[in-house]
Each structure stands twice: as structure tokens, then as C-alpha cells.
Design a protein around this motif. Structure first.
Motif, PDB file in Angstrom:
ATOM      1  N   VAL A 354       1.397   0.797 -11.367  1.00  0.00           N
ATOM      2  CA  VAL A 354       0.538  -0.236 -10.785  1.00  0.00           C
ATOM      3  C   VAL A 354       0.799  -0.406  -9.296  1.00  0.00           C
ATOM      4  O   VAL A 354      -0.138  -0.461  -8.481  1.00  0.00           O
ATOM      5  N   GLY A 355       2.068  -0.502  -8.913  1.00  0.00           N
ATOM      6  CA  GLY A 355       2.396  -0.712  -7.506  1.00  0.00           C
ATOM      7  C   GLY A 355       1.844   0.384  -6.618  1.00  0.00           C
ATOM      8  O   GLY A 355       1.241   0.110  -5.563  1.00  0.00           O
ATOM      9  N   GLU A 356       2.021   1.640  -7.017  1.00  0.00           N
ATOM     10  CA  GLU A 356       1.526   2.758  -6.216  1.00  0.00           C
ATOM     11  C   GLU A 356       0.002   2.783  -6.190  1.00  0.00           C
ATOM     12  O   GLU A 356      -0.615   3.036  -5.145  1.00  0.00           O
ATOM     13  N   GLU A 357      -0.625   2.511  -7.329  1.00  0.00           N
ATOM     14  CA  GLU A 357      -2.087   2.550  -7.393  1.00  0.00           C
ATOM     15  C   GLU A 357      -2.709   1.483  -6.500  1.00  0.00           C
ATOM     16  O   GLU A 357      -3.749   1.711  -5.870  1.00  0.00           O
ATOM     17  N   VAL A 358      -2.099   0.315  -6.434  1.00  0.00           N
ATOM     18  CA  VAL A 358      -2.614  -0.738  -5.553  1.00  0.00           C
ATOM     19  C   VAL A 358      -2.507  -0.300  -4.098  1.00  0.00           C
ATOM     20  O   VAL A 358      -3.472  -0.428  -3.317  1.00  0.00           O
TER      21      VAL A 358
END
Length: 519
Positions: A354-358
Motif C-alpha cells: 500500500v505504501g509504495e502504491e500510494v
């Protein structure tokens, strides 16, 4: 020297000794395994053949996995070049996601907790219609992280950690029902003593207080007596994944979240832990730059759920035996601001980065500018490509990193990524006053993030993290102005790293990248 100072020094020494002993014990066990395998290979051709076949099968399995190539390639090289060491390290660390037991526990907790969050579909649609690029990212967070977007929430941004701490202390004094605190690192020193005094007062007033911290993150600051000390004064305390000498398949996954929730009405998150250096009480790396946000209103519900997830997953109690709804009661509140606020959490156990995708989504959606501040820059090819492509599109892409490192080895790896970015138009700034630990991104004056997620493998793939996505609110501009001020205090190293590096330095940095997942 006072007794309290001597006592705190002793606790820190004990923590360091415990960490050193545990690391040596694990290294001894790994070394023992390597020696055993080597001896077996030396005397048994069949076992040697089996080891090599197993290594090849493991490489094929890694190659066929859905991970990014940046995560797969180092393991493939290590296993093929050094089969015994590579296989051993992969089984201990590379599998990620913890044990089946831990994964199952989190799934049961989330199955009970996440449905308690509102869908807020109407708010989602309003954001989508008003700012489509922010709406798309918000939709992703709702669908794949399970955390909705809110309005009716007032936000305050703190450009220094001490400002956030002082505000927290004032809010905690007014707690009536409960205080939840979850932090990667706690140091039993001056900053924490200010907090604990208030917590003890609130306990005496009948307030339920819970403190949750990561053992590895705090291991240089406190020992296990710290948790018992808190329990003795009525503060409930749990320690995430205690660090022990034995093999631990869950060891690589740490709790890196930073959350404070007061009565379900007020919440705090950001980059700072509860140790003196974060508040510039001590200065081990020059000045310390950290930031945070305060929220009051509906969005606090998601921070409460994120805390309850970790607190309950650390217990052996069955989810059906735990009453979590009592901490999620609605509170009447009328916000003065109209922005869109979306606190979210990231877990290494669900296979969704999630962190990277955001971050990548914000980079891809940027039209005018995209600025980051991060203590570490150890990124995947996908993120490097997104940053480079945005710069090539004419977007003003800037990254602020520390001027004084806290870990020189990791700093060297961070700098190894500069050349590949700056030759494509990304600008790199190093914050000269000291170490910047804040983790932020702001795009086009319309959306921003602030939280715990570094731009490195540990945060993006291995740790439990949390952040807050914000759109169309004053805090977005506050973050932009703070980054502008920080840039004025930086040295720009863009041109310096366009020239490349010596062959020896380049080779050494590439070798370090093989072990980037372990740093």
C-alpha cells in the motif's frame, strides 16, 4: 550524576547488551547451519546435489512470484552465487509475511475490525468529481487497504516533532475514556517521562491507557523491565514481536507505526518516535527534522482501528472474545475544515504494498510538481522509473534526504540511487542542519501524505506502517511551505551526482544493494 541518570544509562546499556547478545546468538546459529551444510556437502555428493537442485528450484519459484523484479533479482543472484548462504538467508528473511499462524491471526482480527469502518461512498464520489487524480488514489486505499476517506475532520500540521508532542500532552490531559499509543521506539528518558506522568494521572482518574511498542525499535532504549514498570502503575502494555536469540520467521517484520488516539476523538500520527533525539533534546546527528499531524473528528476512527489491529493481533485471545466496538462509538463533532482525510495502514502480511502504491500513484498523477522528504532512499525499479518519467514529463520532482546520516552504510546505499534519478531530471537535496526523519510527499498543491512510510524496502515491504492521505485541505499547503523552507536549508547535489561515480565506488554500492532488503 543523579540516580535517575545512572538508572537510565543502565537501562540503555542493558538494552544494547540484549540486542548484541541476540544478534550474536542468531549469527552463531546461522554460522552453525552453514558449517553443517558445508561439512555435509564435503562428505556427501548426494546432499551437495540436493542442495544445488533445491537452490535452482527456489530460484525458479522466486522468479515466478508476483514480486517486483527489484525484490527478486538480489535473492536470485545470492542463491546462485552462494547457494548455502543464499538459501539460508532467504528462508529466514526473504519469505517475508511471517508465519502462517501470524497471518491467520491478523486475518481474523481484520475480518472483525475493518467492517466497523464506514464505506463513505458519497464522500469518495465527491472527491472523485472535484479532484479526479486524488479521488483515484483515495479509491485505491478504500478498496485495497480497507480504509475509507472522511470529511468532518479538522487537521493541524506540525513542522517540528516537539510541537506535535506538546499538543499531544495537552490533549492527553483531557482524556476521559481511553488513550492508545503505538510507537516503533520509546526511550525511557525526559520526553517519555513527560508523557508517562500524564498517563499515570489519567489512570488514577479512571482512564484506560494502553501503550504498544516494537521491541526491536526500542531495544537500544529500554529493556523488558520497562513494560513491567508501566503495568505496575496501571498502564496496559504490550510489546510487538520480542527479539529473542532463537530463529524467528517473523523477525523481519517490525511495527513501525506511530499512533496516538485519545477517546476516539483526537488522533496523532507522523514520523517521530517517543525518544529524546526526535525532539532535539539530544543531538546525535545534528538537528533532527520530524513532522506530524493532529486530526479531530470522524477520521480518527481509522487510527483507532489501526491501533486495535496491532494490539489484538499481539494477544492470543480469539477475536470473538474481544469487544472492540466499545472504542469505536460515534462522537458528535462539527469540523471547521472541508478537506478530505484518509488515514490508512499497511501490513506486510497481505501481499499488497500500500505504501509504495500510494507514492507511485501520486508521482504518476503529478502534473506540476511532486516533492518528497525521506530519511532513506532505497527504492524499487518501478518507483525509480515513476520518478524519472515524471521528471521527463516536465514535472518538478524533488527529493530531500539527510545531510548527516544516522546509519552510514544505509546512507551509502541511498546515495547510490542518486545518479540514476538525476540524469533523468530528478533534483536531490540534502538537508544540511542534520538528519531529516520525516516521511512526506506533496503534489500540485492538492494532495499530500504524512506518516511513517520511508522510501526504502523495509518500510515498503517488511514493516507494519501507517500514513494519512490528505486532499483539498490547508494541511497540504502547510506541508508544501515546510518543504520549501527545508529546501532553503539544503545543499542541492543534483549536478554533483550527474557526473557518476568511480568504478570502485559503483561496484561497492551495487554489492550493497544485494543486501538492501536486510538493511
Amino acid at each position: 550524576m543523579s540516580n535517575s541518570t545512572l538508572e537510565s544509562k543502565k537501562k540503555t546499556e542493558n538494552g544494547v547488551k540484549r540486542m548484541a547478545f541476540s544478534v550474536l546468538a542468531i549469527l552463531f546459529q546461522v554460522g552453525f547451519m552453514l558449517v553443517v551444510f558445508k561439512r555435509l556437502n564435503a562428505y556427501a555428493g548426494v546432499i551437495d546435489l540436493f542442495t544445488r537442485i533445491f537452490a535452482i528450484v527456489l530460484v525458479l519459484k522466486i522468479y515466478g512470484s508476483h514480486q517486483t523484479s527489484t525484490m527478486k533479482t538480489p535473492w536470485i543472484i545470492l542463491i546462485l552465487a552462494f547457494p548455502i548462504m543464499g538459501v539460508t538467508l532467504f528462508l529466514l528473511i526473504g519469505l517475508n509475511g511471517g508465519t502462517w499462524k501470524m497471518r491467520s491471526r491478523y486475518e481474523k482480527i481484520d475480518a472483525k475490525l475493518l467492517p466497523l469502518l464506514p464505506k463513505n461512498s458519497e464522500i469518495q464520489k465527491k472527491l472523485q468529481d472535484k479532484i479526479p487524480k486524488a479521488g483515484g488514489i483515495s479509491s485505491y486505499l478504500s478498496s485495497y487497504a480497507g480504509y475509507p476517506v472522511y470529511q468532518n475532520t479538522d487537521m493541524i500540521y506540525y513542522d517540528e516533532a516537539i510541537k506535535g508532542l506538546n499538543a499531544q500532552l495537552e490533549d492527553m490531559k483531557n482524556a476521559e475514556k481511553f488513550i492508545f499509543m503505538e510507537y516503533h521506539a520509546i526511550e525511557d528518558e525526559e520526553a517519555w517521562h513527560r508523557i508517562q506522568k500524564i498517563l499515570e494521572d489519567r489512570v488514577k482518574a479512571g482512564v484506560e491507557v494502553r501503550v504498544f511498542y516494537d521491541d526491536m525499535g526500542s531495544i537500544g532504549f529500554v529493556n523488558m523491565d520497562f513494560a513491567r514498570k508501566l503495568e505496575s502503575v496501571g498502564i496496559k502494555c504490550r510489546v510487538f514481536n520480542p527479539f529473542s536469540p532463537g530463529f524467528n520467521m517473523f523477525l523481519n517484520n517490525r511495527d513501525h507505526r506511530k499512533i496516538t488516539v485519545i477517546d476516539g476523538k483526537v488522533g496523532y500520527t507522523g514520523g517521530y518516535n517517543l525518544a529524546n533525539e526526535y525532539f532535539n533534546i539530544t543531538h546525535p546527528y545534528g538537528m533532527w527534522k520530524d513532522t506530524g499531524v493532529r486530526m479531530e473528528g470522524d477520521a480518527v476512527r481509522s487510527l483507532t482501528v489501526a491501533f486495535l489491529e496491532m494490539w489484538n493481533a499481539a494477544s492470543n485471545a480469539h477475536p470473538d472474545e474481544i469487544d472492540m466496538e466499545q472504542y469505536l462509538q460515534p462522537h458528535p463533532y462539527q469540523a471547521k475544515q472541508n478537506g478530505y482525510i484518509q488515514p490508512y495502514a499497511d501490513s506486510p502480511l497481505d501481499g499488497e504494498q500500500v505504501g509504495e502504491e500510494v507514492y507511485i500513484s501520486m508521482i504518476n498523477k503529478a502534473e506540476k510538481y511532486c516533492w518528497f522528504m525521506t530519511p532513506y532512499l532505497i527504492i524499487t525499479d518501478e518507483m525509480a522509473h515513476a520518478l524519472s518519467l515524471a521528471a521527463k514529463r516536465g514535472v518538478d520532482v524533488r527529493i530531500i534526504t539527510p545531510g548527516i546520516p544516522d546509519k552510514k552504510l544505509i546512507y551509502s546505499v541511498t546515495r547510490s540511487f542518486y545518479n540514476g534519478l538525476v540524469i533523468n531530471g530528478v533534483r536531490i537535496f540534502e538537508w544540511t542542519p542534520g538528519f531529516c526523519h520525516a516521511k512526506m510527499c506533496v503534489v500540485d498543491d492538492c494532495m499530500a501524505t504524512c506518516g511513517t512510510i520511508n522510501m526504502d524496502y523495509r518500510s515498503l515491504y517488511h514493516h507494519f506502517e501507517n500514513g494519512c492521505f490528505m486532499a483539498d485541505c490547508n494541511v497540504v499547503l502547510d506541508i508544501r511551505h515546510d518543504l520549501e523552507q527545508s529546501i532553503s536549508e539544503c545543499r542541492e547535489v543534483t549536478d554533483q551526482y550527474k557526473k557518476g561515480r568511480s568504478a570502485t565506488l559503483r561496484l561497492g554500492q551495487l554489492f550493497l544493494r544485494l543486501f538492501a532488503e536486510l538493511l
